[in-house]
Design an enzyme around this catalytic site. Structure first.
Site, short mmCIF file in Angstrom:
data_model
loop_
_atom_site.label_atom_id
_atom_site.label_comp_id
_atom_site.label_asym_id
_atom_site.label_seq_id
_atom_site.Cartn_x
_atom_site.Cartn_y
_atom_site.Cartn_z
N ASN A 64 0.88 -1.18 0.00
CA ASN A 64 0.00 0.00 0.00
C ASN A 64 0.91 1.22 0.00
O ASN A 64 1.50 1.55 1.02
CB ASN A 64 -0.89 -0.03 1.25
N TRP A 65 1.01 1.86 -1.15
CA TRP A 65 1.93 3.01 -1.26
C TRP A 65 1.36 4.26 -0.62
O TRP A 65 2.05 5.28 -0.50
CB TRP A 65 2.24 3.29 -2.74
N LYS A 66 0.08 4.25 -0.23
CA LYS A 66 -0.56 5.44 0.35
C LYS A 66 -0.33 6.63 -0.60
O LYS A 66 -0.34 6.45 -1.81
CB LYS A 66 -0.03 5.71 1.75
N HIS A 106 -9.45 1.34 4.93
CA HIS A 106 -8.17 1.50 5.62
C HIS A 106 -8.38 2.46 6.80
O HIS A 106 -9.15 3.42 6.70
CB HIS A 106 -7.11 2.05 4.66
N GLU A 122 -6.70 4.80 7.90
CA GLU A 122 -6.43 6.21 7.61
C GLU A 122 -7.63 6.87 6.93
O GLU A 122 -7.91 8.05 7.16
CB GLU A 122 -5.15 6.33 6.75
N GLU A 177 -5.45 -4.91 10.66
CA GLU A 177 -4.40 -3.91 10.85
C GLU A 177 -4.67 -3.13 12.13
O GLU A 177 -5.46 -2.18 12.13
CB GLU A 177 -4.39 -2.92 9.67
N GLY A 223 2.70 2.01 10.81
CA GLY A 223 3.73 3.03 10.68
C GLY A 223 4.46 3.37 11.97
O GLY A 223 5.16 4.38 12.03
N SER A 282 3.40 -2.41 10.32
CA SER A 282 4.85 -2.48 10.57
C SER A 282 5.48 -3.81 10.18
O SER A 282 6.44 -4.25 10.82
CB SER A 282 5.16 -2.13 12.03
N GLY A 293 2.71 -1.29 4.28
CA GLY A 293 2.78 0.13 3.93
C GLY A 293 4.19 0.55 3.60
O GLY A 293 4.70 0.36 2.49
N GLY A 294 4.88 1.13 4.57
CA GLY A 294 6.21 1.72 4.36
C GLY A 294 7.19 0.80 3.65
O GLY A 294 7.94 1.25 2.76
#
Ligand code: PEP
Length: 252
Positions: free
Chosen positions: A12-14, A99, A101, A169, A175, A214, A235-236
Site C-alpha cells: 500500500n503506497w498510500k 483503511h 487512515e 491492521e 507506521g 509495521s 505500507g512503508g
C-alpha cells in the site's frame, strides 16, 4: 511453518509515488518473472495517478495492481472521487477499502466500507477490507468486540470468499514499528475466520486474512508463519522493491 496455500502480500503506497517510482514496480515485476520473489501472490495498491502506467508495465506479469479506495457509486457528481469501474478500466484488479487512515481522515463508517466493498466486487475488483482496533480499544480489552463489529458491518453478506480479502491492521501498529505479539495476532485472525464463517452464507474459512502493521523483512517470517495469517498488507516497506521482496521471499 504453517503457511496458507494461497498467500498474498499486498503493498500500500498510500499518498507516495511519482512516475519516477514506477521503476520499483518494474523491479518487483522482474523479480517475480525470475522466480526471486517467493511463492506468494503479490499486489501493489498505488496512488490513482500511477495505476494505468503501472498496469501497462505489468501486463503479462503475475504482479497485480490495485487502488487504495473507491466510491460506492459507479459514476456521477462526486468531485475528486474514483469509481471502482474506473480503477478496473485503468488496469487494477484489487482495491483497499476501509483503511484506518480513511476511516480516521474521512470519517468512513463500517456501513460505507460495506458499500464500497460491494461496489468493488460489482466492478470485478477484489476488495481488501481493512479492520483494526485502536491502542485505547486494545488497552481497554475491547479488541475482539471492536473487530467483531467491524467484520459484521463492513463485510457484505454477498461476499465471495475466493475474491475478497480481509486485512487485520491494528491502528496502533501502522507506521509505528510496533507489532502485536504472535499470540495476539493468532487470536484475532482465528476470531475473524470464525466470525466470517458464521456471517457469510458461502462460509468464511477460506477468505484470506492478511496481517498489516509495521511488517518488514526482519519480522515477516515470524508474522507470516502464524496460523490463520494468509499474507501481509504492507505500507512503508512496500515503497522500495528490495524491502517488499524481503517480505515476499519469506514464502520459499
Ligand atoms: C498500512 O498502512 O496498511 C500499513 C500496514 O502500514 P505500515 O506497514 O507502514 O505499518
Amino acid at each position: 511453518m504453517a503457511f496458507s496455500s494461497r498467500p498474498i502480500v499486498i503493498g500500500n503506497w498510500k499518498m507516495n509515488g511519482l512516475a519516477a517510482s514506477l521503476d520499483q514496480v518494474e523491479a518487483v515485476r522482474d523479480a517475480i518473472a525470475k522466480g526471486q520473489a517467493g511463492r506468494c501472490e503479490t499486489g501493489l495498491c498505488l496512488p490513482a495517478t500511477l495505476i494505468a502506467a503501472a498496469a501497462a508495465r505489468v501486463e503479462g506479469s503475475r504482479l497485480m495492481i490495485g487502488g487504495q479506495d473507491c466510491h460506492v457509486a459507479s459514476h456521477g457528481a462526486h468531485t475528486g472521487d474514483i469509481a471502482a469501474a474506473m480503477l478496473k478500466d485503468a488496469g487494477a484488479t484489487l482495491v483497499i477499502v476501509g483503511h484506518s487512515e480513511r476511516r480516521a481522515d474521512h470519517g468512513e463508517t463500517d456501513m460505507l466500507v460495506n458499500q464500497k466493498a460491494q461496489a468493488a466486487a460489482l466492478a470485478g475488483l477484489t476488495p481488501v477490507i481493512c479492520v483494526g482496533e485502536t491502542r485505547a480499544e486494545r488497552d481497554a480489552g475491547e479488541t475482539l468486540r471492536v473487530i467483531g463489529r467491524q467484520i459484521d458491518e463492513s463485510v457484505p453478506r454477498s461476499t465471495d470468499p475466493k475474491t475478497t480479502i480481509v486485512a487485520y491492521e491494528p491502528v496502533w501498529a501502522i507506521g509505528t514499528g510496533l507489532t502485536p505479539t504472535a499470540a495476539d495476532v493468532a487470536e484475532v485472525h482465528a476470531f475473524i475466520h470464525r466470525r466470517l464463517d458464521s456471517l457469510l452464507p458461502s462460509g468464511g474459512t477460506t477468505i484470506r486474512i492478511l496481517y498489516g502493521g509495521s511488517v518488514k523483512a526482519s519480522n515477516a517470517a515470524e508474522l507470516l508463519a502464524i496460523d490463520h495469517v494468509d499474507g501481509a498488507l504492507v505500507g512503508g516497506a512496500s515503497l522500495k522493491a528490495a524491502d517488499l521482496l524481503g517480505i515476499t521471499s519469506v514464502y520459499r
